[in-house]
Design an enzyme around this catalytic site. Structure first.
Site, PDB file in Angstrom:
ATOM      1  N   LYS A 196       0.855  -1.189   0.000  1.00  0.00           N
ATOM      2  CA  LYS A 196       0.000   0.000   0.000  1.00  0.00           C
ATOM      3  C   LYS A 196       0.886   1.231   0.000  1.00  0.00           C
ATOM      4  O   LYS A 196       1.699   1.440   0.901  1.00  0.00           O
ATOM      5  CB  LYS A 196      -0.901   0.002   1.229  1.00  0.00           C
ATOM      6  CG  LYS A 196      -1.738   1.268   1.340  1.00  0.00           C
ATOM      7  CD  LYS A 196      -2.781   1.191   2.425  1.00  0.00           C
ATOM      8  CE  LYS A 196      -3.512   2.513   2.545  1.00  0.00           C
ATOM      9  NZ  LYS A 196      -4.548   2.451   3.589  1.00  0.00           N
ATOM     10  N   LYS A 254      -2.223  -1.446  -3.861  1.00  0.00           N
ATOM     11  CA  LYS A 254      -3.096  -0.281  -3.789  1.00  0.00           C
ATOM     12  C   LYS A 254      -2.267   0.990  -3.887  1.00  0.00           C
ATOM     13  O   LYS A 254      -1.253   1.070  -3.209  1.00  0.00           O
ATOM     14  CB  LYS A 254      -3.826  -0.338  -2.447  1.00  0.00           C
ATOM     15  CG  LYS A 254      -4.691   0.834  -2.148  1.00  0.00           C
ATOM     16  CD  LYS A 254      -5.291   0.684  -0.784  1.00  0.00           C
ATOM     17  CE  LYS A 254      -6.091   1.935  -0.486  1.00  0.00           C
ATOM     18  NZ  LYS A 254      -6.464   1.996   0.896  1.00  0.00           N
TER      19      LYS A 254
HETATM   20  C1  PBG Z   1      -7.078   3.784   5.638  1.00  0.00           C
HETATM   21  C2  PBG Z   1      -7.517   3.476   4.259  1.00  0.00           C
HETATM   22  C3  PBG Z   1      -7.405   4.367   3.193  1.00  0.00           C
HETATM   23  C4  PBG Z   1      -7.992   3.754   2.112  1.00  0.00           C
HETATM   24  C5  PBG Z   1      -8.430   2.499   2.507  1.00  0.00           C
HETATM   25  N1  PBG Z   1      -8.112   2.338   3.848  1.00  0.00           N
HETATM   26  C6  PBG Z   1      -6.872   5.743   3.155  1.00  0.00           C
HETATM   27  C7  PBG Z   1      -5.568   6.026   3.712  1.00  0.00           C
HETATM   28  O1  PBG Z   1      -4.701   5.169   3.853  1.00  0.00           O
HETATM   29  O2  PBG Z   1      -5.378   7.188   4.070  1.00  0.00           O
HETATM   30  C8  PBG Z   1      -8.104   4.414   0.772  1.00  0.00           C
HETATM   31  C9  PBG Z   1      -9.135   3.915  -0.149  1.00  0.00           C
HETATM   32  C10 PBG Z   1      -9.488   4.826  -1.244  1.00  0.00           C
HETATM   33  O3  PBG Z   1      -8.885   5.907  -1.461  1.00  0.00           O
HETATM   34  O4  PBG Z   1     -10.417   4.480  -1.971  1.00  0.00           O
HETATM   35  N2  PBG Z   1      -6.547   2.811   6.410  1.00  0.00           N
END
Ligand code: PBG
Length: 329
Positions: A196, A254
Protein backbone atom coordinates in the site's frame (compact mmCIF):
# COMPACT_ATOMS: atom_id res chain seq x y z
CA UNK A 1 2.21 -14.09 -51.17
CA UNK A 2 3.00 -11.61 -48.39
CA UNK A 3 1.77 -11.51 -45.70
CA UNK A 4 0.62 -15.03 -44.80
CA UNK A 5 -0.13 -13.86 -41.33
CA UNK A 6 -2.53 -11.00 -40.88
CA UNK A 7 -3.27 -10.19 -37.24
CA UNK A 8 -6.37 -8.23 -38.17
CA UNK A 9 -8.20 -11.48 -39.06
CA UNK A 10 -8.78 -11.99 -35.34
CA UNK A 11 -10.22 -8.50 -34.98
CA UNK A 12 -12.62 -8.19 -37.87
CA UNK A 13 -15.88 -8.46 -35.97
CA UNK A 14 -17.16 -8.62 -32.41
CA UNK A 15 -17.83 -12.37 -32.62
CA UNK A 16 -14.21 -13.24 -33.34
CA UNK A 17 -12.92 -10.61 -30.94
CA UNK A 18 -15.09 -12.10 -28.26
CA UNK A 19 -13.92 -15.62 -29.05
CA UNK A 20 -10.23 -14.79 -28.69
CA UNK A 21 -10.53 -12.28 -25.83
CA UNK A 22 -7.99 -13.07 -23.13
CA UNK A 23 -9.42 -11.08 -20.24
CA UNK A 24 -13.06 -10.86 -19.21
CA UNK A 25 -14.25 -8.97 -16.15
CA UNK A 26 -17.18 -10.65 -14.40
CA UNK A 27 -19.27 -9.84 -11.29
CA UNK A 28 -17.34 -12.41 -9.27
CA UNK A 29 -14.14 -10.37 -9.68
CA UNK A 30 -15.45 -7.56 -7.52
CA UNK A 31 -15.16 -6.59 -3.92
CA UNK A 32 -17.49 -3.67 -3.22
CA UNK A 33 -16.31 -1.03 -0.73
CA UNK A 34 -19.16 0.43 1.36
CA UNK A 35 -19.15 3.44 3.68
CA UNK A 36 -21.34 3.12 6.74
CA UNK A 37 -22.54 5.99 8.90
CA UNK A 38 -24.63 6.21 12.08
CA UNK A 39 -28.27 7.29 12.24
CA UNK A 40 -31.30 6.17 10.30
CA UNK A 41 -32.49 6.92 6.80
CA UNK A 42 -29.13 8.44 5.90
CA UNK A 43 -27.87 8.21 2.33
CA UNK A 44 -25.39 11.03 1.78
CA UNK A 45 -23.56 11.48 -1.48
CA UNK A 46 -19.82 11.98 -1.02
CA UNK A 47 -18.92 15.30 -2.64
CA UNK A 48 -15.70 14.10 -4.26
CA UNK A 49 -17.18 10.70 -5.22
CA UNK A 50 -20.26 11.38 -7.37
CA UNK A 51 -22.97 8.73 -7.08
CA UNK A 52 -21.23 7.08 -4.10
CA UNK A 53 -22.83 7.31 -0.69
CA UNK A 54 -22.45 7.01 3.04
CA UNK A 55 -25.19 4.68 4.21
CA UNK A 56 -26.87 4.21 7.57
CA UNK A 57 -27.57 0.62 8.57
CA UNK A 58 -31.09 0.53 7.08
CA UNK A 59 -29.76 1.68 3.70
CA UNK A 60 -26.83 -0.71 4.04
CA UNK A 61 -29.30 -3.56 4.32
CA UNK A 62 -31.06 -2.48 1.13
CA UNK A 63 -27.78 -1.94 -0.67
CA UNK A 64 -26.33 -5.38 0.03
CA UNK A 65 -29.55 -7.04 -1.15
CA UNK A 66 -29.30 -5.06 -4.36
CA UNK A 67 -25.64 -6.00 -4.79
CA UNK A 68 -26.44 -9.65 -4.22
CA UNK A 69 -29.16 -9.55 -6.89
CA UNK A 70 -26.61 -8.09 -9.31
CA UNK A 71 -24.24 -11.00 -8.63
CA UNK A 72 -21.89 -9.03 -6.40
CA UNK A 73 -21.03 -11.35 -3.53
CA UNK A 74 -18.35 -9.61 -1.48
CA UNK A 75 -18.25 -6.30 0.39
CA UNK A 76 -15.51 -4.38 2.17
CA UNK A 77 -16.86 -2.30 5.05
CA UNK A 78 -15.61 1.08 6.27
CA UNK A 79 -17.22 3.20 8.96
CA UNK A 80 -17.43 6.94 9.48
CA UNK A 81 -17.16 7.61 13.18
CA UNK A 82 -18.44 10.69 15.04
CA UNK A 83 -15.68 13.06 16.15
CA UNK A 84 -16.65 12.69 19.81
CA UNK A 85 -15.90 8.95 19.63
CA UNK A 86 -12.40 9.43 18.27
CA UNK A 87 -9.29 9.19 20.43
CA UNK A 88 -5.65 8.16 20.13
CA UNK A 89 -6.16 4.52 21.18
CA UNK A 90 -8.91 3.18 18.97
CA UNK A 91 -11.30 2.74 21.91
CA UNK A 92 -14.40 2.88 19.72
CA UNK A 93 -12.91 0.38 17.26
CA UNK A 94 -13.14 -2.25 20.02
CA UNK A 95 -16.70 -1.48 21.07
CA UNK A 96 -18.70 -4.64 20.43
CA UNK A 97 -21.76 -2.43 19.85
CA UNK A 98 -19.77 -0.11 17.59
CA UNK A 99 -20.86 0.86 14.10
CA UNK A 100 -18.57 -1.64 12.36
CA UNK A 101 -19.71 -4.51 14.54
CA UNK A 102 -23.36 -3.60 13.91
CA UNK A 103 -22.72 -3.18 10.19
CA UNK A 104 -21.24 -6.68 9.95
CA UNK A 105 -24.32 -8.14 11.63
CA UNK A 106 -26.64 -6.08 9.44
CA UNK A 107 -25.06 -7.43 6.26
CA UNK A 108 -25.04 -11.01 7.52
CA UNK A 109 -28.70 -10.78 8.56
CA UNK A 110 -29.79 -9.26 5.26
CA UNK A 111 -27.68 -11.49 3.08
CA UNK A 112 -26.19 -14.48 4.94
CA UNK A 113 -24.03 -15.66 2.03
CA UNK A 114 -22.51 -12.28 1.27
CA UNK A 115 -18.77 -12.37 2.00
CA UNK A 116 -17.97 -9.67 4.53
CA UNK A 117 -14.53 -8.13 4.74
CA UNK A 118 -13.77 -5.36 7.19
CA UNK A 119 -11.23 -2.57 7.19
CA UNK A 120 -8.81 -2.85 10.08
CA UNK A 121 -6.91 0.37 10.79
CA UNK A 122 -7.23 3.13 13.34
CA UNK A 123 -7.65 6.17 11.07
CA UNK A 124 -11.47 6.42 11.12
CA UNK A 125 -11.30 6.17 14.92
CA UNK A 126 -8.25 8.37 15.43
CA UNK A 127 -8.50 11.96 16.64
CA UNK A 128 -5.28 12.52 14.66
CA UNK A 129 -6.39 10.79 11.46
CA UNK A 130 -3.57 8.25 11.58
CA UNK A 131 -3.68 4.50 11.11
CA UNK A 132 -1.86 3.97 14.40
CA UNK A 133 -1.33 5.40 17.85
CA UNK A 134 0.59 8.68 17.79
CA UNK A 135 3.22 9.63 20.38
CA UNK A 136 6.01 12.21 20.20
CA UNK A 137 5.40 12.85 16.54
CA UNK A 138 5.69 9.14 15.69
CA UNK A 139 3.24 6.44 14.76
CA UNK A 140 3.87 3.66 17.27
CA UNK A 141 4.22 0.27 15.62
CA UNK A 142 3.94 -2.53 18.15
CA UNK A 143 1.38 -0.79 20.36
CA UNK A 144 -0.76 -0.30 17.26
CA UNK A 145 -0.58 -3.91 16.08
CA UNK A 146 -1.90 -5.05 19.47
CA UNK A 147 -5.00 -2.86 19.04
CA UNK A 148 -5.43 -4.03 15.43
CA UNK A 149 -5.38 -7.64 16.65
CA UNK A 150 -8.09 -6.90 19.22
CA UNK A 151 -10.07 -5.07 16.57
CA UNK A 152 -9.79 -8.06 14.23
CA UNK A 153 -11.07 -10.42 16.93
CA UNK A 154 -13.98 -8.08 17.57
CA UNK A 155 -14.87 -8.09 13.84
CA UNK A 156 -14.60 -11.88 13.74
CA UNK A 157 -16.89 -12.13 16.75
CA UNK A 158 -19.44 -9.96 14.95
CA UNK A 159 -19.30 -12.31 11.97
CA UNK A 160 -16.70 -10.94 9.54
CA UNK A 161 -15.38 -13.55 7.11
CA UNK A 162 -12.12 -11.70 6.41
CA UNK A 163 -10.36 -8.86 8.14
CA UNK A 164 -8.45 -6.47 5.91
CA UNK A 165 -5.66 -4.61 7.69
CA UNK A 166 -4.90 -1.44 5.73
CA UNK A 167 -2.50 0.18 8.18
CA UNK A 168 0.99 -0.93 6.99
CA UNK A 169 2.44 -1.44 10.48
CA UNK A 170 5.23 -4.04 10.57
CA UNK A 171 4.29 -7.44 11.93
CA UNK A 172 0.56 -6.81 12.07
CA UNK A 173 -0.37 -9.86 10.05
CA UNK A 174 1.27 -12.34 12.41
CA UNK A 175 -0.09 -10.48 15.44
CA UNK A 176 -3.62 -10.57 14.02
CA UNK A 177 -3.30 -14.21 12.89
CA UNK A 178 -2.19 -15.31 16.35
CA UNK A 179 -4.95 -13.38 18.08
CA UNK A 180 -7.58 -14.90 15.78
CA UNK A 181 -6.21 -18.41 16.41
CA UNK A 182 -6.10 -17.82 20.18
CA UNK A 183 -9.76 -16.80 20.16
CA UNK A 184 -10.85 -19.76 18.05
CA UNK A 185 -11.29 -17.91 14.76
CA UNK A 186 -9.13 -20.16 12.66
CA UNK A 187 -11.54 -19.81 9.73
CA UNK A 188 -11.44 -16.02 9.67
CA UNK A 189 -9.22 -14.96 6.80
CA UNK A 190 -6.83 -12.07 6.37
CA UNK A 191 -6.66 -9.94 3.25
CA UNK A 192 -3.58 -7.85 3.76
CA UNK A 193 -3.05 -4.47 2.15
CA UNK A 194 0.51 -5.60 1.64
CA UNK A 195 1.84 -3.14 -0.95
CA UNK A 196 0.00 0.00 0.00
CA UNK A 197 1.58 3.18 -1.24
CA UNK A 198 1.48 6.65 0.35
CA UNK A 199 -0.74 8.02 -2.39
CA UNK A 200 -2.46 11.30 -3.14
CA UNK A 201 -5.24 9.26 -4.75
CA UNK A 202 -6.81 8.58 -1.33
CA UNK A 203 -8.10 12.15 -0.99
CA UNK A 204 -11.80 11.52 -1.71
CA UNK A 205 -11.83 8.50 0.64
CA UNK A 206 -10.56 10.71 3.46
CA UNK A 207 -13.40 13.12 2.65
CA UNK A 208 -15.85 10.23 2.81
CA UNK A 209 -14.75 9.19 6.29
CA UNK A 210 -13.46 12.55 7.49
CA UNK A 211 -10.24 10.71 8.29
CA UNK A 212 -7.43 12.87 6.90
CA UNK A 213 -4.40 13.42 9.16
CA UNK A 214 -4.97 16.54 11.25
CA UNK A 215 -2.91 19.64 10.64
CA UNK A 216 -1.19 20.16 13.98
CA UNK A 217 2.48 20.52 14.66
CA UNK A 218 3.10 17.48 16.87
CA UNK A 219 1.48 15.07 14.39
CA UNK A 220 2.96 13.88 11.08
CA UNK A 221 0.99 15.50 8.27
CA UNK A 222 1.19 12.50 5.97
CA UNK A 223 1.44 8.72 6.15
CA UNK A 224 4.86 8.36 4.56
CA UNK A 225 6.48 6.75 7.60
CA UNK A 226 4.29 3.69 7.20
CA UNK A 227 2.78 3.60 3.71
CA UNK A 228 5.21 2.84 0.90
CA UNK A 229 7.16 5.26 -1.25
CA UNK A 230 5.61 5.29 -4.71
CA UNK A 231 9.08 5.05 -6.25
CA UNK A 232 9.73 1.55 -4.89
CA UNK A 233 9.28 -1.82 -6.54
CA UNK A 234 11.49 -4.38 -4.79
CA UNK A 235 10.10 -3.25 -1.48
CA UNK A 236 6.59 -4.13 -2.65
CA UNK A 237 7.66 -7.70 -3.22
CA UNK A 238 9.37 -7.89 0.16
CA UNK A 239 6.31 -6.48 1.94
CA UNK A 240 4.04 -8.92 0.15
CA UNK A 241 6.24 -11.95 0.74
CA UNK A 242 6.51 -11.11 4.44
CA UNK A 243 2.74 -10.78 4.79
CA UNK A 244 2.29 -14.20 3.17
CA UNK A 245 4.88 -15.69 5.53
CA UNK A 246 3.02 -14.10 8.45
CA UNK A 247 -0.25 -15.71 7.41
CA UNK A 248 -2.03 -13.47 4.89
CA UNK A 249 -4.52 -15.43 2.76
CA UNK A 250 -4.92 -12.69 0.17
CA UNK A 251 -2.50 -9.87 -0.60
CA UNK A 252 -3.22 -6.49 -2.13
CA UNK A 253 -1.69 -3.77 -4.23
CA UNK A 254 -3.10 -0.28 -3.79
CA UNK A 255 -3.78 2.06 -5.63
CA UNK A 256 -4.55 0.36 -8.93
CA UNK A 257 -3.84 2.08 -12.20
CA UNK A 258 -0.53 3.77 -11.37
CA UNK A 259 0.76 0.52 -9.87
CA UNK A 260 -0.10 -2.13 -12.45
CA UNK A 261 3.59 -2.88 -12.96
CA UNK A 262 3.69 -3.87 -9.30
CA UNK A 263 0.55 -5.98 -9.70
CA UNK A 264 2.09 -7.94 -12.54
CA UNK A 265 5.34 -8.41 -10.72
CA UNK A 266 3.64 -9.65 -7.58
CA UNK A 267 1.31 -11.88 -9.59
CA UNK A 268 4.41 -13.51 -11.09
CA UNK A 269 6.12 -13.90 -7.71
CA UNK A 270 3.44 -15.26 -5.39
CA UNK A 271 0.84 -17.99 -5.50
CA UNK A 272 -1.91 -16.53 -3.32
CA UNK A 273 -4.81 -14.45 -4.68
CA UNK A 274 -3.85 -10.85 -5.44
CA UNK A 275 -6.39 -8.09 -4.84
CA UNK A 276 -6.09 -4.66 -6.44
CA UNK A 277 -7.80 -1.60 -4.99
CA UNK A 278 -8.90 0.92 -7.57
CA UNK A 279 -9.05 3.78 -5.09
CA UNK A 280 -11.27 6.78 -4.56
CA UNK A 281 -9.10 9.24 -6.52
CA UNK A 282 -9.14 6.96 -9.53
CA UNK A 283 -12.92 6.85 -9.35
CA UNK A 284 -13.17 10.62 -8.91
CA UNK A 285 -10.99 11.35 -11.95
CA UNK A 286 -13.17 9.31 -14.28
CA UNK A 287 -16.39 10.77 -12.87
CA UNK A 288 -15.09 14.33 -13.15
CA UNK A 289 -13.82 13.97 -16.70
CA UNK A 290 -17.07 12.27 -17.73
CA UNK A 291 -19.14 15.04 -16.13
CA UNK A 292 -17.27 17.55 -18.24
CA UNK A 293 -17.95 15.47 -21.31
CA UNK A 294 -14.23 14.95 -21.85
CA UNK A 295 -14.21 11.15 -21.58
CA UNK A 296 -16.77 8.46 -22.19
CA UNK A 297 -17.52 7.16 -18.70
CA UNK A 298 -18.47 3.58 -19.43
CA UNK A 299 -15.73 2.89 -21.96
CA UNK A 300 -13.00 4.35 -19.78
CA UNK A 301 -14.32 2.50 -16.73
CA UNK A 302 -14.31 -0.86 -18.50
CA UNK A 303 -10.90 -0.27 -20.07
CA UNK A 304 -9.45 0.42 -16.64
CA UNK A 305 -11.09 -2.58 -15.01
CA UNK A 306 -9.88 -4.86 -17.79
CA UNK A 307 -6.37 -3.41 -17.42
CA UNK A 308 -6.40 -4.19 -13.71
CA UNK A 309 -7.45 -7.77 -14.33
CA UNK A 310 -5.05 -8.21 -17.24
CA UNK A 311 -2.21 -7.02 -14.98
CA UNK A 312 -2.95 -9.94 -12.69
CA UNK A 313 -5.71 -9.04 -10.24
CA UNK A 314 -7.69 -11.97 -8.85
CA UNK A 315 -9.97 -9.57 -6.97
CA UNK A 316 -10.81 -5.96 -7.84
CA UNK A 317 -11.95 -3.65 -5.06
CA UNK A 318 -13.73 -0.88 -6.93
CA UNK A 319 -16.33 1.83 -6.49
CA UNK A 320 -17.31 1.09 -10.08
CA UNK A 321 -18.45 -2.46 -9.29
CA UNK A 322 -22.15 -1.73 -9.52
CA UNK A 323 -21.85 0.50 -12.61
CA UNK A 324 -19.73 -2.11 -14.35
CA UNK A 325 -21.98 -5.05 -13.54
CA UNK A 326 -25.07 -3.17 -14.69
CA UNK A 327 -23.30 -2.43 -17.95
CA UNK A 328 -22.47 -6.12 -18.38
CA UNK A 329 -26.23 -6.75 -18.29
C1 PBG B 1 -7.08 3.78 5.64
C2 PBG B 1 -7.52 3.48 4.26
C3 PBG B 1 -7.40 4.37 3.19
C4 PBG B 1 -7.99 3.75 2.11
C5 PBG B 1 -8.43 2.50 2.51
N1 PBG B 1 -8.11 2.34 3.85
C6 PBG B 1 -6.87 5.74 3.16
C7 PBG B 1 -5.57 6.03 3.71
O1 PBG B 1 -4.70 5.17 3.85
O2 PBG B 1 -5.38 7.19 4.07
C8 PBG B 1 -8.10 4.41 0.77
C9 PBG B 1 -9.14 3.91 -0.15
C10 PBG B 1 -9.49 4.83 -1.24
O3 PBG B 1 -8.89 5.91 -1.46
O4 PBG B 1 -10.42 4.48 -1.97
N2 PBG B 1 -6.55 2.81 6.41
Amino acid sequence: MYPLIRNRRLRQNEAIRHLVRETIVTPSDFLVPLFVVGGKGVKEEIASMPNYFRLSLDHLEQEVKELWDLGLCAVLLFVKVDDNLKDNKGTEALNDQGLMQRAIKTVKNACPDMLVMTDVALDPFSSYGHDGIVADGQILNDETTEVLAEMSVSHAQAGADFVAPSDMMDGRIVTIREALEDEGFSNTGIMSYSAKYASAFYGPFRDALDSAPVDIKSVPKDKKTYQMDSANRFEAIRETQMDIDEGADIVMVKPGLCYLDIVREIRNEVDVPVAVYQVSGEYAMVKAAAEKGWLDHDSVMMEQLIAIKRAGATIIASYFAKDAVKLMG
